[in-house]
Scaffold this active site. Structure first.
Site, PDB file in Angstrom:
ATOM      1  N   ARG A   1       0.786  -1.234   0.000  1.00 49.64           N
ATOM      2  CA  ARG A   1       0.000   0.000   0.000  1.00 49.64           C
ATOM      3  C   ARG A   1       0.823   1.291   0.000  1.00 49.64           C
ATOM      4  O   ARG A   1       0.268   2.387  -0.067  1.00 49.64           O
ATOM      5  CB  ARG A   1      -0.997   0.018   1.175  1.00 49.64           C
ATOM      6  N   ASP A   2       2.142   1.209   0.046  1.00 48.63           N
ATOM      7  CA  ASP A   2       2.932   2.444   0.004  1.00 48.63           C
ATOM      8  C   ASP A   2       4.265   2.214  -0.705  1.00 48.63           C
ATOM      9  O   ASP A   2       5.321   2.642  -0.230  1.00 48.63           O
ATOM     10  CB  ASP A   2       3.167   2.972   1.423  1.00 48.63           C
TER      11      ASP A   2
END
Length: 282
Positions: free
Chosen positions: A86-87
């Site tokens: 997610r990042d």
């Protein structure tokens, strides 16, 4: 509150998932209000810093791409339950003493539950410029969201530009500038000069083709990370290189093969921190 949650997530996830391409958590401290995470030492900093000031040849960058992709495959397909990072961004790809990449910073990572085979509905988190547009619009997260972010990092790697710079978004800029009938797809003005146009960039055009698939707006059009790994391995093999060699030996063999070969061949400053984004409004 968010920092506390990310601290706990990082400990839980890295205690569950261990791999040589994922940064290793050695220990942590949570005492008298102090929160510390102790990682293995990775001496060559992150990919963002490396691109900013140090020359890195084409094959070393391909090696970093392959390592990063393999790290994500480990999260998506080998972890149980699967993990969505997610990042993914250039500051979260670290380089060891041999310039092999390690995926880092799992504070925003999300586990896929048993009943969440296709996606997980969750508040949008990540870094502007790397965010999957479909995830941003629908708040539905899945592994293809990491594929999009990975694609942005790859465009950043071949241009040495931030995803959003001087009012231009790197994905849109490359997409509009590409001309497949011309050398280097007519991307000379955006390709990082440190790559050196006087050397043979084996597989460059193929890599650009793949990167543009990775950043398709619709996630159904994007490949899985295991498919991404196979594609990058193919590019390296076509260049006569061993995808399983470490970064330094890969680069050395590539430089040796090129001694006798030469030819000339987004909209504001990007955010540098992960954060929660507000609901989309008109």
């Amino acid at each position: 509150m968010q920092v506390g949650h990310e601290f706990k997530t990082e400990i839980e996830l890295l205690s569950r998932v261990r791999h040589k391409i994922l940064v290793c958590l050695l220990g942590f401290c949570f005492e008298q209000g102090e929160e510390m995470l102790i990682y293995e030492y990775v001496p060559n900093g992150n990919l963002n810093d490396t691109l900013s000031g140090i020359r890195r040849d084409w094959m070393r960058r391909l090696r970093v791409a392959l390592d990063t992709a393999r790290g994500l495959v480990n999260l998506h397909e080998l972890a149980n339950p699967p993990v969505i990072h997610r990042d993914i961004k250039s500051t979260n790809v670290l380089l060891d003493e041999c310039l092999n990449a390690k995926v880092a910073d799992f504070g925003l990572s999300k586990l896929m539950g048993d009943g969440e085979k296709d996606h997980v509905s969750t508040q949008v988190k990540g870094t502007m410029g790397y965010l999957d547009p479909e995830y941003y619009m629908t708040q539905q997260l899945n592994e293809k969201s990491d594929v999009y972010s990975f694609g942005v990092v790859m465009l950043e790697m071949i241009t040495a530009r931030k995803p959003i710079e001087r009012g231009k978004y790197i994905v849109r800029e490359v997409r509009e500038m590409m001309d497949k009938t011309k050398e280097l797809y007519s991307l000379h003005s955006v390709v990082d000069p440190a790559l050196g146009f006087g050397t043979r960039l084996s597989g460059f055009e193929k890599f650009v083709d793949l990167a543009m698939r990775w950043v398709e707006d619709g996630r159904a059009k994007r490949p899985t990370m295991s498919e991404v790994v196979k594609d990058i391995e193919t590019i390296m093999q076509l260049a006569g290189l061993n995808p399983n060699a470490d970064s330094l030996s890969t680069s050395a063999s590539y430089e040796e093969s090129n001694k006798a070969s030469s030819f000339d061949p987004y909209s504001e400053e990007s955010f540098d921190q992960s954060q929660v984004f507000p609901p989309r409004t008109i």
